[in-house]
Design a protein around this motif. Structure first.
Motif, PDB file in Angstrom:
ATOM      1  N   GLY A  25     -44.655  17.037  -7.649  1.00  0.00           N
ATOM      2  CA  GLY A  25     -43.240  17.508  -7.379  1.00  0.00           C
ATOM      3  C   GLY A  25     -42.708  16.596  -6.683  1.00  0.00           C
ATOM      4  O   GLY A  25     -43.157  15.819  -6.188  1.00  0.00           O
ATOM      5  N   VAL A  26     -41.352  16.731  -6.863  1.00  0.00           N
ATOM      6  CA  VAL A  26     -40.689  15.450  -6.451  1.00  0.00           C
ATOM      7  C   VAL A  26     -39.273  15.959  -5.868  1.00  0.00           C
ATOM      8  O   VAL A  26     -38.402  16.723  -7.036  1.00  0.00           O
ATOM      9  CB  VAL A  26     -40.423  14.308  -7.372  1.00  0.00           C
ATOM     10  CG1 VAL A  26     -39.830  14.591  -8.550  1.00  0.00           C
ATOM     11  CG2 VAL A  26     -39.809  13.130  -6.666  1.00  0.00           C
ATOM     12  N   ARG A  27     -38.546  15.647  -4.811  1.00  0.00           N
ATOM     13  CA  ARG A  27     -37.221  15.918  -4.565  1.00  0.00           C
ATOM     14  C   ARG A  27     -36.332  14.693  -5.103  1.00  0.00           C
ATOM     15  O   ARG A  27     -36.767  13.502  -4.885  1.00  0.00           O
ATOM     16  CB  ARG A  27     -37.266  15.829  -3.033  1.00  0.00           C
ATOM     17  CG  ARG A  27     -35.614  15.958  -2.405  1.00  0.00           C
ATOM     18  CD  ARG A  27     -35.014  17.323  -2.728  1.00  0.00           C
ATOM     19  NE  ARG A  27     -33.622  17.191  -2.551  1.00  0.00           N
ATOM     20  CZ  ARG A  27     -32.716  17.925  -2.914  1.00  0.00           C
ATOM     21  NH1 ARG A  27     -32.896  19.139  -3.517  1.00  0.00           N
ATOM     22  NH2 ARG A  27     -31.390  17.755  -2.806  1.00  0.00           N
ATOM     23  N   LEU A  28     -35.365  15.101  -5.900  1.00  0.00           N
ATOM     24  CA  LEU A  28     -34.402  14.081  -6.713  1.00  0.00           C
ATOM     25  C   LEU A  28     -32.956  14.043  -6.051  1.00  0.00           C
ATOM     26  O   LEU A  28     -32.835  14.797  -4.979  1.00  0.00           O
ATOM     27  CB  LEU A  28     -34.180  14.357  -8.131  1.00  0.00           C
ATOM     28  CG  LEU A  28     -35.809  14.150  -8.780  1.00  0.00           C
ATOM     29  CD1 LEU A  28     -35.475  14.781 -10.095  1.00  0.00           C
ATOM     30  CD2 LEU A  28     -36.139  12.837  -8.558  1.00  0.00           C
ATOM     31  N   GLY A  29     -32.248  13.427  -6.440  1.00  0.00           N
ATOM     32  CA  GLY A  29     -30.671  13.305  -5.601  1.00  0.00           C
ATOM     33  C   GLY A  29     -30.024  14.540  -5.678  1.00  0.00           C
ATOM     34  O   GLY A  29     -29.325  14.928  -4.845  1.00  0.00           O
ATOM     35  N   ASP A  30     -30.435  15.569  -6.745  1.00  0.00           N
ATOM     36  CA  ASP A  30     -29.675  16.990  -6.713  1.00  0.00           C
ATOM     37  C   ASP A  30     -30.643  17.852  -7.085  1.00  0.00           C
ATOM     38  O   ASP A  30     -30.091  18.911  -7.355  1.00  0.00           O
ATOM     39  CB  ASP A  30     -28.500  16.775  -7.595  1.00  0.00           C
ATOM     40  CG  ASP A  30     -28.874  16.692  -9.108  1.00  0.00           C
ATOM     41  OD1 ASP A  30     -30.155  16.253  -9.326  1.00  0.00           O
ATOM     42  OD2 ASP A  30     -27.977  16.643  -9.878  1.00  0.00           O
ATOM     43  N   GLY A  31     -31.717  17.792  -6.592  1.00  0.00           N
ATOM     44  CA  GLY A  31     -32.563  18.961  -6.898  1.00  0.00           C
ATOM     45  C   GLY A  31     -34.016  18.501  -6.906  1.00  0.00           C
ATOM     46  O   GLY A  31     -34.282  17.529  -6.263  1.00  0.00           O
ATOM     47  N   GLY A  54     -48.661   6.785  -6.058  1.00  0.00           N
ATOM     48  CA  GLY A  54     -48.222   5.413  -5.987  1.00  0.00           C
ATOM     49  C   GLY A  54     -46.962   5.180  -6.853  1.00  0.00           C
ATOM     50  O   GLY A  54     -45.873   4.366  -6.648  1.00  0.00           O
ATOM     51  N   GLN A  55     -46.881   5.819  -8.235  1.00  0.00           N
ATOM     52  CA  GLN A  55     -45.897   5.687  -9.032  1.00  0.00           C
ATOM     53  C   GLN A  55     -44.590   6.556  -8.359  1.00  0.00           C
ATOM     54  O   GLN A  55     -43.492   6.018  -8.730  1.00  0.00           O
ATOM     55  CB  GLN A  55     -46.144   6.319 -10.466  1.00  0.00           C
ATOM     56  CG  GLN A  55     -47.352   5.336 -10.918  1.00  0.00           C
ATOM     57  CD  GLN A  55     -47.295   5.627 -12.532  1.00  0.00           C
ATOM     58  OE1 GLN A  55     -46.356   5.862 -13.126  1.00  0.00           O
ATOM     59  NE2 GLN A  55     -48.329   5.040 -13.113  1.00  0.00           N
ATOM     60  N   LEU A  56     -44.856   7.635  -7.965  1.00  0.00           N
ATOM     61  CA  LEU A  56     -43.774   8.675  -7.453  1.00  0.00           C
ATOM     62  C   LEU A  56     -42.856   8.054  -6.535  1.00  0.00           C
ATOM     63  O   LEU A  56     -42.003   8.101  -6.314  1.00  0.00           O
ATOM     64  CB  LEU A  56     -43.932   9.882  -7.192  1.00  0.00           C
ATOM     65  CG  LEU A  56     -44.758  10.851  -8.275  1.00  0.00           C
ATOM     66  CD1 LEU A  56     -45.365  12.082  -8.013  1.00  0.00           C
ATOM     67  CD2 LEU A  56     -43.493  11.311  -9.423  1.00  0.00           C
ATOM     68  N   GLU A  57     -43.778   7.255  -5.391  1.00  0.00           N
ATOM     69  CA  GLU A  57     -43.101   6.684  -4.255  1.00  0.00           C
ATOM     70  C   GLU A  57     -42.321   5.595  -4.714  1.00  0.00           C
ATOM     71  O   GLU A  57     -41.417   5.045  -3.770  1.00  0.00           O
ATOM     72  CB  GLU A  57     -44.222   6.471  -3.312  1.00  0.00           C
ATOM     73  CG  GLU A  57     -44.825   7.719  -2.704  1.00  0.00           C
ATOM     74  CD  GLU A  57     -45.872   7.504  -1.861  1.00  0.00           C
ATOM     75  OE1 GLU A  57     -46.469   6.328  -1.709  1.00  0.00           O
ATOM     76  OE2 GLU A  57     -46.325   8.329  -0.728  1.00  0.00           O
ATOM     77  N   GLY A  58     -42.554   4.807  -5.755  1.00  0.00           N
ATOM     78  CA  GLY A  58     -41.764   3.583  -6.288  1.00  0.00           C
ATOM     79  C   GLY A  58     -40.797   4.039  -7.001  1.00  0.00           C
ATOM     80  O   GLY A  58     -39.870   3.165  -7.317  1.00  0.00           O
ATOM     81  N   MET A  59     -40.448   5.357  -7.539  1.00  0.00           N
ATOM     82  CA  MET A  59     -39.441   5.504  -8.295  1.00  0.00           C
ATOM     83  C   MET A  59     -37.984   5.604  -7.816  1.00  0.00           C
ATOM     84  O   MET A  59     -38.103   5.930  -6.329  1.00  0.00           O
ATOM     85  CB  MET A  59     -39.873   6.803  -9.247  1.00  0.00           C
ATOM     86  CG  MET A  59     -39.912   8.044  -8.455  1.00  0.00           C
ATOM     87  SD  MET A  59     -40.284   9.446  -9.565  1.00  0.00           S
ATOM     88  CE  MET A  59     -38.507  10.103  -9.974  1.00  0.00           C
ATOM     89  N   ASP A  60     -37.243   5.718  -8.532  1.00  0.00           N
ATOM     90  CA  ASP A  60     -35.578   5.962  -7.959  1.00  0.00           C
ATOM     91  C   ASP A  60     -35.458   7.370  -7.833  1.00  0.00           C
ATOM     92  O   ASP A  60     -35.249   8.097  -8.809  1.00  0.00           O
ATOM     93  CB  ASP A  60     -34.678   5.356  -8.942  1.00  0.00           C
ATOM     94  CG  ASP A  60     -33.331   5.642  -8.320  1.00  0.00           C
ATOM     95  OD1 ASP A  60     -33.187   6.251  -7.367  1.00  0.00           O
ATOM     96  OD2 ASP A  60     -32.261   5.207  -9.260  1.00  0.00           O
TER      97      ASP A  60
END
Length: 177
Positions: free
Chosen positions: A6-12, A133-139
């Motif tokens: 799960g990831v918090r993005l810019g608008d959701g 590791g990948q999620l923390e490095g993504m935009d």
């Protein structure tokens, strides 16, 4: 077990789960449902296949019951409490997402003992370390519309390193407001 994120993005927020089911070193299925959707809320779970299905079925029934009784969409706090109780009961690791009272989407990690943690980036299951590791490095400023392609790529990469995670995955998104 496989991997769920799960990831918090810019608008959701976005949730993703691989679809592989394993038993020991054998692949039992490439189409196990680990993602559960409820109107403006969602959950993904990692664990034994039967436990995942029990978790999803019970969470679905309880969310629907509460929404019928209260006449509103479930919010993140009650969803996380329900998932926490069910994760403890079934032994799964989960990630849930829903909006708060201000209509901002949130992600919560739920461990197999029922512990709950809100984070911007969450991974559970056998490939969690690789995924984090990948999620923390993504935009993470990308819009939720771009999440499926990004999370599919993350889980494909995890599958190269974790034999219990399959390359195929399902993705669910929820925008703010």
């Amino acid at each position: 077990m496989g991997t769920v994120v799960g990831v918090r993005l810019g608008d959701g927020v976005a949730l993703a789960a691989d679809t592989r089911a394993t038993q020991g070193s054998s692949v039992r299925s490439e189409s196990l449902r680990k993602l559960f959707e409820f109107d403006a809320a969602g959950a993904v779970a990692a664990g034994e296949p039967s436990a995942i299905q029990t978790f999803g079925r019970k969470l679905d029934a309880e969310v629907r019951r509460r929404q019928t009784e209260q006449g509103t969409t479930i919010r993140i706090d009650p969803l996380a409490r329900l998932a926490s109780d069910l994760a403890s009961e079934t032994g799964v690791e989960a990630v849930v997402a829903a909006r708060d009272g201000d209509l901002v989407a949130h992600v919560r990690a739920i461990d197999s003992t029922g512990g709950e943690l809100e984070e911007e980036v969450v991974a559970q299951g056998t490939g969690a370390e690789f995924a984090l590791g990948q999620l923390e490095g993504m935009d993470r400023g990308i819009p939720v519309e771009e999440a499926p392609e990004t999370l599919e790529s993350v889980l494909e990469s995890v599958a190269e390193r974790d034999t219990e995670t399959g390359e195929e995955c399902t993705v669910w998104t929820l925008g703010d407001g």
